[in-house]
Design an enzyme around this catalytic site. Structure first.
Site, mmCIF file in Angstrom:
data_model
loop_
_atom_site.group_PDB
_atom_site.id
_atom_site.type_symbol
_atom_site.label_atom_id
_atom_site.label_comp_id
_atom_site.label_asym_id
_atom_site.label_seq_id
_atom_site.Cartn_x
_atom_site.Cartn_y
_atom_site.Cartn_z
ATOM 1 N N ARG A 74 0.842 -1.202 0.000
ATOM 2 C CA ARG A 74 0.000 0.000 0.000
ATOM 3 C C ARG A 74 0.873 1.245 0.000
ATOM 4 O O ARG A 74 1.867 1.322 0.713
ATOM 5 C CB ARG A 74 -0.929 0.015 1.217
ATOM 6 C CG ARG A 74 -1.876 -1.176 1.249
ATOM 7 C CD ARG A 74 -2.828 -1.147 2.424
ATOM 8 N NE ARG A 74 -3.597 -2.377 2.492
ATOM 9 C CZ ARG A 74 -4.490 -2.660 3.444
ATOM 10 N NH1 ARG A 74 -4.717 -1.789 4.407
ATOM 11 N NH2 ARG A 74 -5.140 -3.805 3.429
ATOM 12 N N ARG A 91 2.525 1.092 10.171
ATOM 13 C CA ARG A 91 2.031 1.523 8.857
ATOM 14 C C ARG A 91 3.170 1.446 7.845
ATOM 15 O O ARG A 91 3.983 2.353 7.720
ATOM 16 C CB ARG A 91 1.463 2.945 8.948
ATOM 17 C CG ARG A 91 0.557 3.321 7.794
ATOM 18 C CD ARG A 91 -0.046 4.695 8.017
ATOM 19 N NE ARG A 91 -0.907 4.728 9.177
ATOM 20 C CZ ARG A 91 -2.204 4.382 9.175
ATOM 21 N NH1 ARG A 91 -2.764 3.993 8.056
ATOM 22 N NH2 ARG A 91 -2.924 4.444 10.268
ATOM 23 N N GLU A 115 -5.890 -0.971 15.946
ATOM 24 C CA GLU A 115 -6.517 -1.926 15.042
ATOM 25 C C GLU A 115 -5.539 -3.012 14.602
ATOM 26 O O GLU A 115 -4.416 -2.740 14.203
ATOM 27 C CB GLU A 115 -7.039 -1.208 13.803
ATOM 28 C CG GLU A 115 -7.673 -2.135 12.785
ATOM 29 C CD GLU A 115 -7.707 -1.554 11.382
ATOM 30 O OE1 GLU A 115 -7.751 -2.355 10.428
ATOM 31 O OE2 GLU A 115 -7.667 -0.319 11.238
ATOM 32 N N SER A 122 -9.842 -5.893 10.697
ATOM 33 C CA SER A 122 -11.088 -5.241 10.311
ATOM 34 C C SER A 122 -11.923 -6.272 9.576
ATOM 35 O O SER A 122 -11.486 -6.823 8.558
ATOM 36 C CB SER A 122 -10.797 -4.035 9.406
ATOM 37 O OG SER A 122 -11.933 -3.231 9.242
ATOM 38 N N ARG A 158 1.450 -6.337 12.775
ATOM 39 C CA ARG A 158 0.869 -5.704 13.964
ATOM 40 C C ARG A 158 0.748 -6.698 15.115
ATOM 41 O O ARG A 158 0.852 -6.307 16.282
ATOM 42 C CB ARG A 158 -0.491 -5.086 13.624
ATOM 43 C CG ARG A 158 -0.375 -3.898 12.674
ATOM 44 C CD ARG A 158 -1.643 -3.092 12.577
ATOM 45 N NE ARG A 158 -1.465 -1.943 11.689
ATOM 46 C CZ ARG A 158 -2.291 -0.911 11.618
ATOM 47 N NH1 ARG A 158 -3.368 -0.877 12.389
ATOM 48 N NH2 ARG A 158 -2.049 0.085 10.781
#
Length: 438
Positions: A272, A287, A359, A362, A400
């Site tokens: 990403r 991130r 988070e 999701s 994560r």
């Protein structure tokens, strides 16, 4: 995408629901195109009827031996007019399609209303956060202190927002992914898949990444052109999530009813650009441009999709429970959901160095939103094709999860205790930083 028939029949309701998501539907442009479509479609149908009638007259005249020159000229003229009308109608349909491809899904009636993450609602919490009797370090300090996490070399190799792991930390990262895959395949009934990391634009359009989120993707261009005798390669995009290739497995497909539900799991890297996230989580693994994720996808009968959503969340939770990592489950509000989702639960893991939950998964029900874009269908009880419902969620984001392990299992001497669930994947190793732990 949304059902255009719903827009035609209840545009005010759709516009109000989309406004809850902070999306302003272009109602004036849609209505203008719809009005034009109706006129041109009526003209097209009338011209088609006239041509059919004239063609019938030709047949009748020929059977009587009559001159058909004048009628043939009429048919030719009608054919030209019909072709022009059909082309005009196709242009209008394409403009309507362009609008629809930019419109997010409608929120489910149970989704809390709100503008951003502060309006998300906690559903439940699990586990108790650990009490430390020493100064807590974040995962970057822990990993670098063990000389197993190297951002400087990664930046030299690639640039910012990449990481390099070595030794026991690289093995722990691999162990986490393997543990997740084993749990989901052996205990939760998922079929493991190995999928392409490069996909075409149709696949990204099918799950909703294109056209709206092109800036978030990494594109791969296959050179300036083929050499003589070679086929030109298409342009690809690196996958932002395994949801894209897995869900598109049923694109342009009619799945037998008896094959449902379909449950797939895949471990892949994800890529990403993180467009618009400058300044956010620039330190560490939270991130990154490249990260690993174990993705869960359900493809189900519409009557079962909300039951499947609860199962999906529970499967992701089970990983954290086995790792004994505290977490909470949040119902996302209308303004914080992803583009394709109609309802989403986020699972947030406790990170002691940040003194907050972040988070880690999701889980979303997209209902028929993606299936309509992909023409992914099943043959219902009445034998007629109907749109499937698709769901996806992280089970979990591997990087994560590694962050959470490093921070929650750190020790005063800088070592990291290996969670019990991971020891079989670490050759029985008890700690990173102990003898043989590097």
């Amino acid at each position: 995408m949304l059902d255009i028939q719903q827009l035609r029949s209840d545009l005010d309701h759709v516009t109000r629901e989309l406004a809850k998501r902070g999306f302003a539907f272009p109602a004036d442009a849609f209505n203008a195109l719809e009005a034009e479509r109706k006129i041109v479609q009526t003209q097209t149908q009338e011209l088609q009827a006239q041509r059919n009638s004239a063609s019938k007259k030709i047949g009748q005249a020929k059977s009587k031996g009559e001159d058909v020159t004048a009628i043939m000229a009429e048919v030719a003229h009608l054919g030209d007019a019909l072709k022009a009308a059909e082309d005009h109608l196709e242009q209008i349909q394409q403009q309507l399609q362009k609008i629809l491809l930019e419109v997010p899904n409608l929120p489910h009636t149970t989704v809390p209303e709100g503008k951003d993450e502060i309006h998300n609602v906690q559903i439940r919490r699990w586990g108790e956060s650990r009490t430390f009797d020493f100064a807590i370090q974040d995962h970057v300090s822990v990993g670098e202190g063990l000389a197993l996490l190297d951002f400087e070399t990664a930046a030299k190799l690639s640039g910012a927002r990449f990481s390099l792991m070595k030794g026991g930390l690289a093995r722990l990262h691999r162990a986490l992914a393997q543990f997740m895959l084993d749990t989901h395949t052996q205990e939760h009934g998922y079929v493991e898949t190995y999928v392409p990391y490069l996909v075409n634009r149709d696949s990204l359009r099918g799950t909703g990444q294109l056209p709206k989120f092109e800036a978030d993707l990494f594109s791969v261009h296959a050179g300036s052109g083929p050499t003589e005798g070679q086929e030109k390669l298409p342009d690809y995009h690196l996958i932002p999530t395994a949801e894209v290739p897995i869900t598109n497995m049923v694109r342009d497909t009619i799945v037998p009813l008896e094959a449902l539900p379909l449950k797939f799991v895949s471990h892949t890297p994800c890529f990403r650009s993180e467009a618009g996230s400058y300044g956010r989580d620039t330190r560490g693994l939270i991130r990154q441009h490249q990260f690993d994720k174990v993705e869960l996808v359900h493809i189900v009968h519409p009557d079962q999709s909300y039951e499947a959503l609860e199962q999906l969340v529970g499967h992701a939770e089970k990983i954290l429970q086995k790792l004994e990592l505290p977490y909470r489950v949040m119902a996302l509000c209308t303004g914080d959901m992803g583009f394709s989702a109609t309802k989403t639960y986020d699972i947030e893991v406790w990170l002691p160095a940040q003194n907050t939950y972040r988070e880690i998964s999701s889980c979303s029900n997209c209902e028929a939103f993606q299936a309509r874009r992909m023409q992914a269908r099943f043959r219902g009880e009445n034998g007629k094709p109907a749109l499937l419902h698709t769901l996806n969620g992280s089970g979990l984001a591997v990087g994560r999860t590694l962050v959470a392990v490093l921070e929650n299992y750190q020790n005063a001497d800088g070592s990291v205790t290996i969670p019990a669930a991971l020891k079989p994947y670490m050759n029985g190793l008890d700690q990173l930083g102990s003898s043989g732990g590097k």
